[in-house]
Design a protein around this motif. Structure first.
Motif, PDB file in Angstrom:
ATOM      1  N   LEU A  97      -7.270   3.082  -1.414  1.00 10.33           N
ATOM      2  CA  LEU A  97      -6.255   2.880  -0.380  1.00 10.33           C
ATOM      3  C   LEU A  97      -6.937   2.843   0.979  1.00 10.33           C
TER       4      LEU A  97
ATOM      5  N   VAL B 297      -2.687  15.402  -2.554  1.00 11.38           N
ATOM      6  CA  VAL B 297      -2.918  14.382  -1.534  1.00 11.38           C
ATOM      7  C   VAL B 297      -4.414  14.121  -1.361  1.00 11.38           C
TER       8      VAL B 297
ATOM      9  N   ALA C 121       0.844   4.137  -2.974  1.00  3.25           N
ATOM     10  CA  ALA C 121       0.544   5.537  -2.672  1.00  3.25           C
ATOM     11  C   ALA C 121       1.648   6.455  -3.163  1.00  3.25           C
TER      12      ALA C 121
ATOM     13  N   VAL D 299      -0.659   9.875   4.877  1.00  3.13           N
ATOM     14  CA  VAL D 299       0.201  10.037   3.697  1.00  3.13           C
ATOM     15  C   VAL D 299       1.348  11.008   4.011  1.00  3.13           C
TER      16      VAL D 299
ATOM     17  N   LEU E 103      -7.769   5.566   3.734  1.00  2.00           N
ATOM     18  CA  LEU E 103      -6.518   6.181   4.191  1.00  2.00           C
ATOM     19  C   LEU E 103      -6.695   7.696   4.191  1.00  2.00           C
TER      20      LEU E 103
ATOM     21  N   LEU F 129      -5.459  11.790  -4.062  1.00  2.00           N
ATOM     22  CA  LEU F 129      -4.969  10.430  -3.814  1.00  2.00           C
ATOM     23  C   LEU F 129      -5.870   9.692  -2.836  1.00  2.00           C
ATOM     24  N   VAL F 130      -6.115  10.303  -1.672  1.00  2.00           N
ATOM     25  CA  VAL F 130      -6.891   9.593  -0.654  1.00  2.00           C
ATOM     26  C   VAL F 130      -8.375   9.509  -1.025  1.00  2.00           C
TER      27      VAL F 130
ATOM     28  N   TYR G 255      -0.836  -4.259  -4.885  1.00  2.00           N
ATOM     29  CA  TYR G 255      -1.515  -3.929  -3.626  1.00  2.00           C
ATOM     30  C   TYR G 255      -2.933  -4.485  -3.607  1.00  2.00           C
TER      31      TYR G 255
ATOM     32  N   ARG H 284       0.841  -1.210   0.000  1.00  2.00           N
ATOM     33  CA  ARG H 284       0.000   0.000   0.000  1.00  2.00           C
ATOM     34  C   ARG H 284       0.868   1.249   0.000  1.00  2.00           C
ATOM     35  N   HIS H 285       1.935   1.235   0.785  1.00  2.48           N
ATOM     36  CA  HIS H 285       2.850   2.378   0.816  1.00  2.48           C
ATOM     37  C   HIS H 285       3.441   2.640  -0.551  1.00  2.48           C
TER      38      HIS H 285
ATOM     39  N   ARG I  19      -5.208  11.866   4.745  1.00  2.27           N
ATOM     40  CA  ARG I  19      -4.086  12.690   4.309  1.00  2.27           C
ATOM     41  C   ARG I  19      -2.975  12.721   5.343  1.00  2.27           C
TER      42      ARG I  19
END
Length: 323
Positions: free
Chosen positions: A228, A163, A152, A241, A236, A166-167, A208, A148-149, A238
């Protein structure tokens, strides 16, 4: 403070309630990300608290009051960009009140706002070598969250996503278009966005999701919800992240790791793309900027003399004379 419409005004809209209720109506009236919505709410709350301490009715405030408020923010050593952002949110709030005829004028309009150079950004950037080192650190991570890391960070680095974008991604945002692995999502300002996944980004996301599918006793094509997720299945956020970027940067030996943010990778995306000769308008479209001047500010290498167009013109002149 109770907001009521001004009397005997043509086009008056009936409005009532507390400042908090009106603020929520204003926020709902705008296309904003949850993060921006929360920031604007805090900004208005800060102004209302300042007014309450001085027994000032916000509906009667003048530009002089806003100036005094701004100078107080600056005395707290807040960055000019932070003060400007707070005043921008407050100005939008007063514009909303003016449309409702609750105030005659927007007092922020005549206030003295901090000067902000379009060439300045407080974000700490990353060189291409540092981005490579950070990605290597992600690729060598171990543990249940390692895949997952990596997904991202590769999405941040290869696509230059915000960000919040992304989330906010969902599994359903993944697709295939004309042979391209793609992402479709809603970007800043509520604008639909579409981006191509690089091979590395696609591979990282696939790895992932495959791991996640096994953990959930299903198959990757049956997954749904946030792209994510945490170990508990929640989206997930921010803050996670931010911590991830700094953690990986520290592992990569990047000296200024504690000052980095996901936005650092977005700046690096723009700088690297322009250095590789990607046209400004293509970078602008990829980053979702409405104004090309914003994209130029992200390009940390724009003043590099190696890119001075005089060299290109001189080389062309030599080619013409040789022909």
């Amino acid at each position: 403070m109770t907001v009521v419409p001004r009397q005997n005004q043509p086009g008056t809209v009936a409005v009532g309630g507390s400042a908090e209720q009106v603020t929520e109506a204003w926020l709902q009236n705008r296309r904003l990300s949850p993060h921006t919505r929360d920031a604007y709410r805090r900004d208005v709350t800060g102004w209302l608290s300042w007014c309450a301490e001085r027994e000032l009715d916000p509906l009667q405030a003048s530009f002089l009051d806003v100036n005094a408020y701004a100078r107080g923010l600056e005395a707290r050593e807040l960055a000019p960009a932070t003060v400007a952002r707070k005043l921008s949110g407050l100005s939008s709030w007063y514009d909303f009140l003016a449309k409702l005829r609750a105030v005659e004028h927007n007092p922020v309009g005549g206030a003295d706002r901090p000067y902000l150079s379009r060439d300045h950004s407080g974000t700490v950037g990353l060189s291409v070598q540092e981005v490579d080192a950070l990605l290597t650190a992600a690729a060598t991570e171990t543990g249940p969250a390692a895949l997952r890391h990596r997904a991202a960070v590769v999405l941040l680095a290869d696509l230059g996503l915000r960000v919040g974008e992304l989330v906010g991604l969902d599994v359903a945002d993944l697709g295939v278009e004309r042979g391209h692995r793609s992402l479709r999502f809603i970007g800043k300002g509520g604008r639909p966005r579409r981006r191509a996944l690089t091979p590395d980004a696609a591979a990282a996301v696939d790895a992932y999701l495959q791991q996640r599918a096994v953990a959930e006793n299903t198959t990757a094509d049956r997954l749904h919800g946030p792209l994510l997720v945490t170990s508990g299945g929640a989206r997930l956020d921010r803050h996670a992240v931010f911590r991830l970027v700094r953690h990986l940067a520290r592992r990569a030996g990047i000296a200024h790791w504690e000052r980095l943010s996901p936005h650092s990778l977005r700046h690096a995306f723009a700088t690297s793309a322009r250095a590789e000769g990607v046209p400004l308008e293509d970078v602008q479209d990829a980053m979702g900027h409405a104004d090309p001047r914003t994209t130029r500010r992200y390009d940390r290498d724009r003043h590099n003399l190696d890119r001075d167009p005089s060299y290109t013109l001189a080389a062309a002149r030599v080619r013409r004379s040789a022909g």
